[in-house]
Design an enzyme around this catalytic site. Structure first.
Site, mmCIF file in Angstrom:
data_model
loop_
_atom_site.group_PDB
_atom_site.id
_atom_site.type_symbol
_atom_site.label_atom_id
_atom_site.label_comp_id
_atom_site.label_asym_id
_atom_site.label_seq_id
_atom_site.Cartn_x
_atom_site.Cartn_y
_atom_site.Cartn_z
ATOM 1 N N PHE A 126 -5.944 66.708 10.584
ATOM 2 C CA PHE A 126 -5.834 65.369 11.156
ATOM 3 C C PHE A 126 -4.539 64.895 10.540
ATOM 4 O O PHE A 126 -4.217 64.698 9.384
ATOM 5 C CB PHE A 126 -6.987 64.279 10.787
ATOM 6 C CG PHE A 126 -6.543 63.198 11.537
ATOM 7 C CD1 PHE A 126 -6.869 63.002 12.899
ATOM 8 C CD2 PHE A 126 -5.789 62.075 10.996
ATOM 9 C CE1 PHE A 126 -6.575 61.619 13.624
ATOM 10 C CE2 PHE A 126 -5.515 60.850 11.699
ATOM 11 C CZ PHE A 126 -5.958 60.580 12.934
ATOM 12 N N ASP B 5 0.115 66.665 3.208
ATOM 13 C CA ASP B 5 -0.286 65.338 3.889
ATOM 14 C C ASP B 5 -1.089 64.493 3.077
ATOM 15 O O ASP B 5 -2.373 65.161 2.845
ATOM 16 C CB ASP B 5 -0.818 65.496 5.429
ATOM 17 C CG ASP B 5 -1.034 64.191 6.064
ATOM 18 O OD1 ASP B 5 -1.280 62.997 5.372
ATOM 19 O OD2 ASP B 5 -1.428 64.302 7.161
ATOM 20 N N LYS C 279 -1.829 54.788 4.310
ATOM 21 C CA LYS C 279 -3.355 54.384 3.699
ATOM 22 C C LYS C 279 -3.155 53.661 2.398
ATOM 23 O O LYS C 279 -2.898 52.544 2.625
ATOM 24 C CB LYS C 279 -4.363 55.487 3.666
ATOM 25 C CG LYS C 279 -4.423 56.060 5.295
ATOM 26 C CD LYS C 279 -6.010 56.596 5.299
ATOM 27 C CE LYS C 279 -6.290 57.111 6.664
ATOM 28 N NZ LYS C 279 -5.769 58.249 7.369
#
Ligand SMILES: *Cc1c(COP(=O)(O)O)cnc(C)c1O
Length: 415
Positions: free
Chosen positions: A151, A236, A265
């Site tokens: 993702f 990532d 995040k």
């Protein structure tokens, strides 16, 4: 705790009135409903607890998907943001601010990035991935290798790197020459990488795939093989970074140094901020003046949030805490020996309870009714990503309640 009313000094004051049903109706009438029906209408929070508009309290073990690193309404974050709001919120990238420079310096220091490294600030994870895609194009190559289960976000560039067909297919054609290979398969990786490859992008722990750590051997092979063919290795760390897995960045536990890293995040503790970090002058130099930009990226409000998050994590020893509390939680859940639990995956405070049956949605619902927010990240996996400030006592409350939650979910999902 399920029926507490959030009105005392300790719990904060409820800001809104109106029932959950009313707000959900208004949501349905006003939103583009790409998220389906929201589970709750939340009003305020404090520490690891949030309260809904009807005054019910919940222990937040998801923290907005690994975002609220310091929990809710952390006094240091409240003070820093309040101060910054009264000083400067936005200036554009025609100018810079001490907050922006300091945040970049702190990120580079914690990443142990060599001289000549750099940070590009943006506003979300997907934007950080977009910046990585553009960086990789500057190698003069266009082929991108990503992993099955990956993702990397939802914007049209990032979603091409995301593996789930349901996220990609409705938007074809996407950027071409993206290849997905099975994780932890060195042979498949070797076969996919060649002199046409611009970058390999991977999550050290695949978050949305159900919290699945890649093996250390695989990550080391990824480093070696990308170096061999001259492709960038981009980690990532949007979900795994900022102490989440028990080190500042997850790749640091595996003895690899990437060419670039994406962050978002947990970096802003809830304030939107993303970053692309480039390691060393050669990679940093790939993007020249004028080749990328962002109006809001690096604004002083978001950077003040990031600085406070990083300083507070360091001051309060939350990197080691994430590691220790996460291990303790995993041991405690394993020790329950509940028949529905297959295994506990993950590292630090990014964990999944893997279930033997695909009943994660029922478990998450039963948990919510018992006053715990968790996430059914896969049909057979519950994700836990609590604030880094979560205490052992708070995590023990989940462990104690878990057998009843699991049993009631089983009763509900059996016809
Ligand atoms: C959440 C996430 C993204 C996307 O971030 P957004 O802020 O939602 O755009 C990208 N990569 C990983 C690993 C993520 O967990």
């Amino acid at each position: 705790m399920n029926a507490e009313t959030g009105t005392s000094a300790q719990t904060g004051t409820r800001a809104q009135t109106g029932t959950t049903a009313d707000w959900l109706q208004r949501y349905d009438d006003s939103a583009i409903t790409v998220f389906g029906v929201p589970g709750l209408v939340l009003d305020h929070g404090s520490g690891c607890t949030v309260w809904d508009v009807e005054g019910r309290a919940y222990l937040d073990l998801l923290s907005g998907i690994a975002v609220n690193s310091l929990g809710h309404a952390h006094p240091d974050l409240v003070a820093a943001l309040s101060r910054q709001v009264g000083q400067l919120v936005h200036v554009s990238n025609f100018f810079t601010t001490p907050a922006q420079v300091s945040a970049a310096e702190r990120v580079l220091e914690l990443a142990a990035a060599p001289p000549g490294s750099g940070v590009f600030f943006c506003n979300s994870g997907s934007e950080a991935v977009e910046a990585a895609i553009k960086l990789s194009r500057r190698t003069g190559r266009s082929r991108i290798v990503a992993l099955e289960g990956a993702f990397h976000g939802r914007t049209t560039g990032a979603v091409a790197l995301t593996h789930k067909a349901a996220y990609r297919d409705p938007f074809e054609p996407l950027i071409p020459d993206v290849h997905h290979v099975p994780p932890d398969d060195v042979g498949a990786l070797r076969a996919a990488l060649d002199e046409r490859t611009a970058m390999l992008i991977l999550e050290p722990v695949q978050g949305e795939a159900g919290v699945r750590p890649l093996s250390t051997d695989y990550l080391r092979a990824a480093r070696e093989l990308t170096t061999e063919v001259g492709a960038l290795l981009v980690v990532d760390e949007i979900q795994t970074g900022i102490a989440r897995t028990g080190s500042w960045f997850a790749h640091q536990q595996r003895g690899i140094v990437p060419d670039a890293m994406t962050l978002a995040k947990g970096l802003g503790g809830g304030v939107p901020i993303g970053a692309l970090v480039t390691f060393g002058p050669e990679v940093t130099g790939l993007l020249a003046a004028g080749q990328h930009g962002s109006t809001f990226g690096g604004n002083p409000l978001a950077c003040a949030a990031a600085l406070t998050v990083l300083d507070t994590i360091e001051r309060d020893g939350l990197v080691a805490h994430a590691q220790r509390a996460g291990d303790r939680l995993a041991r405690a859940i394993t020790a329950l020996e509940h028949p529905m639990v297959r295994e506990i995956r993950g590292r630090g405070l990014l964990r999944a309870i893997a279930l033997r049956e695909p009943c994660a949605a029922a478990v998450a619902l039963a948990a919510r009714e018992a006053g715990f927010l968790v996430n059914p990240v896969a049909p057979d996996a519950i994700r836990l990503a609590p604030p880094l400030v979560v205490t052992d006592d708070e995590l023990d409350r989940l462990v104690t309640a878990l057998p009843t939650i699991l049993d009631s979910a089983a009763a509900r999902s059996t016809p």
